[in-house]
Scaffold this active site. Sequence first.
Site, short mmCIF file in Angstrom:
data_model
loop_
_atom_site.label_atom_id
_atom_site.label_comp_id
_atom_site.label_asym_id
_atom_site.label_seq_id
_atom_site.Cartn_x
_atom_site.Cartn_y
_atom_site.Cartn_z
N LYS A 91 24.66 26.56 -69.51
CA LYS A 91 23.21 26.42 -69.69
C LYS A 91 22.68 27.74 -70.22
O LYS A 91 22.85 28.78 -69.57
CB LYS A 91 22.54 26.02 -68.38
CG LYS A 91 21.05 25.79 -68.53
CD LYS A 91 20.56 24.82 -67.47
CE LYS A 91 19.06 24.62 -67.54
NZ LYS A 91 18.31 25.71 -66.89
N PRO A 144 19.33 21.90 -62.81
CA PRO A 144 19.54 22.74 -61.63
C PRO A 144 18.25 23.50 -61.33
O PRO A 144 17.63 24.05 -62.24
CB PRO A 144 20.64 23.71 -62.07
CG PRO A 144 20.51 23.79 -63.56
CD PRO A 144 19.95 22.47 -64.02
N MET A 145 17.81 23.50 -60.07
CA MET A 145 16.65 24.33 -59.69
C MET A 145 16.94 24.93 -58.31
O MET A 145 17.06 24.20 -57.32
CB MET A 145 15.37 23.49 -59.62
CG MET A 145 14.79 23.16 -61.00
SD MET A 145 13.14 22.43 -60.88
CE MET A 145 13.54 20.79 -60.31
N ARG A 196 10.94 20.67 -63.59
CA ARG A 196 9.68 20.65 -62.83
C ARG A 196 8.95 19.32 -62.98
O ARG A 196 8.26 18.87 -62.06
CB ARG A 196 8.78 21.81 -63.27
CG ARG A 196 9.30 23.16 -62.83
CD ARG A 196 8.50 24.28 -63.45
NE ARG A 196 8.66 24.33 -64.91
CZ ARG A 196 8.11 25.23 -65.69
NH1 ARG A 196 7.34 26.17 -65.16
NH2 ARG A 196 8.31 25.22 -67.00
N GLY A 246 13.01 21.96 -71.13
CA GLY A 246 11.76 22.69 -71.33
C GLY A 246 10.57 21.74 -71.37
O GLY A 246 10.47 20.90 -72.27
N CYS A 284 19.40 32.22 -66.35
CA CYS A 284 18.48 32.65 -65.28
C CYS A 284 17.82 33.98 -65.66
O CYS A 284 18.50 34.94 -66.01
CB CYS A 284 19.23 32.79 -63.95
SG CYS A 284 18.11 33.31 -62.63
C1 LIG Z 1 12.13 26.77 -59.19
C2 LIG Z 1 13.11 26.74 -60.34
C3 LIG Z 1 14.43 27.05 -60.10
C4 LIG Z 1 15.35 27.03 -61.15
N1 LIG Z 1 16.67 27.31 -60.88
C5 LIG Z 1 17.59 27.21 -61.88
C6 LIG Z 1 18.98 27.40 -61.59
O1 LIG Z 1 19.40 27.61 -60.46
N2 LIG Z 1 19.84 27.31 -62.65
C7 LIG Z 1 19.42 27.06 -63.92
O2 LIG Z 1 20.23 26.99 -64.84
N3 LIG Z 1 18.12 26.84 -64.20
C8 LIG Z 1 17.20 26.91 -63.22
N4 LIG Z 1 15.89 26.65 -63.50
C9 LIG Z 1 15.49 26.27 -64.86
C10 LIG Z 1 15.39 24.74 -65.01
O3 LIG Z 1 16.65 24.13 -64.88
C11 LIG Z 1 14.79 24.36 -66.40
O4 LIG Z 1 15.67 24.75 -67.42
C12 LIG Z 1 13.44 25.04 -66.62
O5 LIG Z 1 12.61 24.88 -65.49
C13 LIG Z 1 12.75 24.46 -67.86
O6 LIG Z 1 12.42 23.13 -67.69
P1 LIG Z 1 10.92 22.65 -67.31
O7 LIG Z 1 9.97 23.44 -68.19
O8 LIG Z 1 10.94 21.17 -67.64
O9 LIG Z 1 10.72 22.95 -65.87
C14 LIG Z 1 14.95 26.71 -62.47
C15 LIG Z 1 13.61 26.39 -62.69
C16 LIG Z 1 12.69 26.40 -61.65
C17 LIG Z 1 11.26 26.04 -61.94
#
Ligand SMILES: Cc1cc2nc3c(=O)[nH]c(=O)nc-3n(C[C@H](O)[C@H](O)[C@H](O)COP(=O)(O)O)c2cc1C
Length: 335
Positions: A142, A17-18, A228, A204, A103
Amino acid sequence: MWKIKDLEVNSKVVLAPMAGITFASYRKFMSEFGFGVCVTEMVSDMGLIYDNKETNEYIKFDKGNYLTGVQLFGHDPECLKKAALICLQKNDHIDFFDINMGCPVPKVTDSGAGSSLMKNPKLCGDIIRAIKSVTDKPVTAKIRLGWNNESINYLEVIKELENAGVDMIAIHSRTRKELYSGTPHHDLLKDLRKSMTVPLVISGNIYTLDDAINALKITKADAVMVARGGMGNPNLLRQINQYFEDGTRLEDSSLKEQIEYCYKLGKMIVEEKGEFTGMRVYRTIAPKFFAGFANTKKYRNRLVTELETLESLKMILNDIAEENGIEFLFKNSKL
Ligand SMILES: Cc1cc2nc3c(=O)[nH]c(=O)nc-3n(C[C@H](O)[C@H](O)[C@H](O)COP(=O)(O)O)c2cc1C
């Protein structure tokens, strides 16, 4: 194959989710590259309860050939329960609910939601119980490692969640204090899955196939969550799926493919959100398709500043193609 309650999942990829990114058209576009499960952007329980127009948009989506969970955020089990019921009335295609317990944004944590919940493991369990009392659909969570280095309590939270009947846990292996930067601590989670009774998804810094292989090897998780690392690199999903199917390592996409993907997603976003909003939203995503490619910096800047219409997207993509000696893509093309 692994399962979220009784729902079968045939991929090691979960689309993270993002907020602001993983709206319906983004998820649909990414699904063509392969994931088993995806989660909506986080959705406010109170927004649903107050029938907020914008909030309602987040829970509109069609059935795909993958599972879609609605991610709710809030802090009060009763309100989250009400919000889940509203979702069920409004959309028949919801496969499961996910609760945001990670979050780090103050607007969310100040109200006691998001990663603040981890300060109260019992409340985390109560929230899962409350939602389970009104639906047979799976309920997942999460989480992060904890609030900060001095309060790493994911094991306690996992136990509470499992006792409450949670059906899957995704863990972003950073603390709330670490936000999104620095190396995630997958190493802390060595063999974590072996001590758990429900599926584990690890999140992560999953940017490459090897990141996925390593995270799964260390934690023994059932799947990785691509966040990301998948933005502008949808081929990562194919690479992970293919490797875990037969050990083949697929090549990275070519610049020509990236141009085509970038246009395709742009078009899908415009179909969902209209040209004005769609192209503004796309300014944060489109440049990522060209990260790491030489001779694209000035075009990445243009994608941030000049994107107004699908036509402007086409023009910038054409310029990238021309400068890099790629056959002209859009003239006379039905793309
Ligand atoms: C722009 C953005 C928005 C995000 N929004 C959410 C969200 O709405 N809910 C959630 O559980 N995690 C959210 N995350 C966290 C991501 O799901 C993920 O756990 C986190 O980015 C770590 O993974 P990565 O290092 O591979 O990006 C968000 C991350 C980013 C960068």
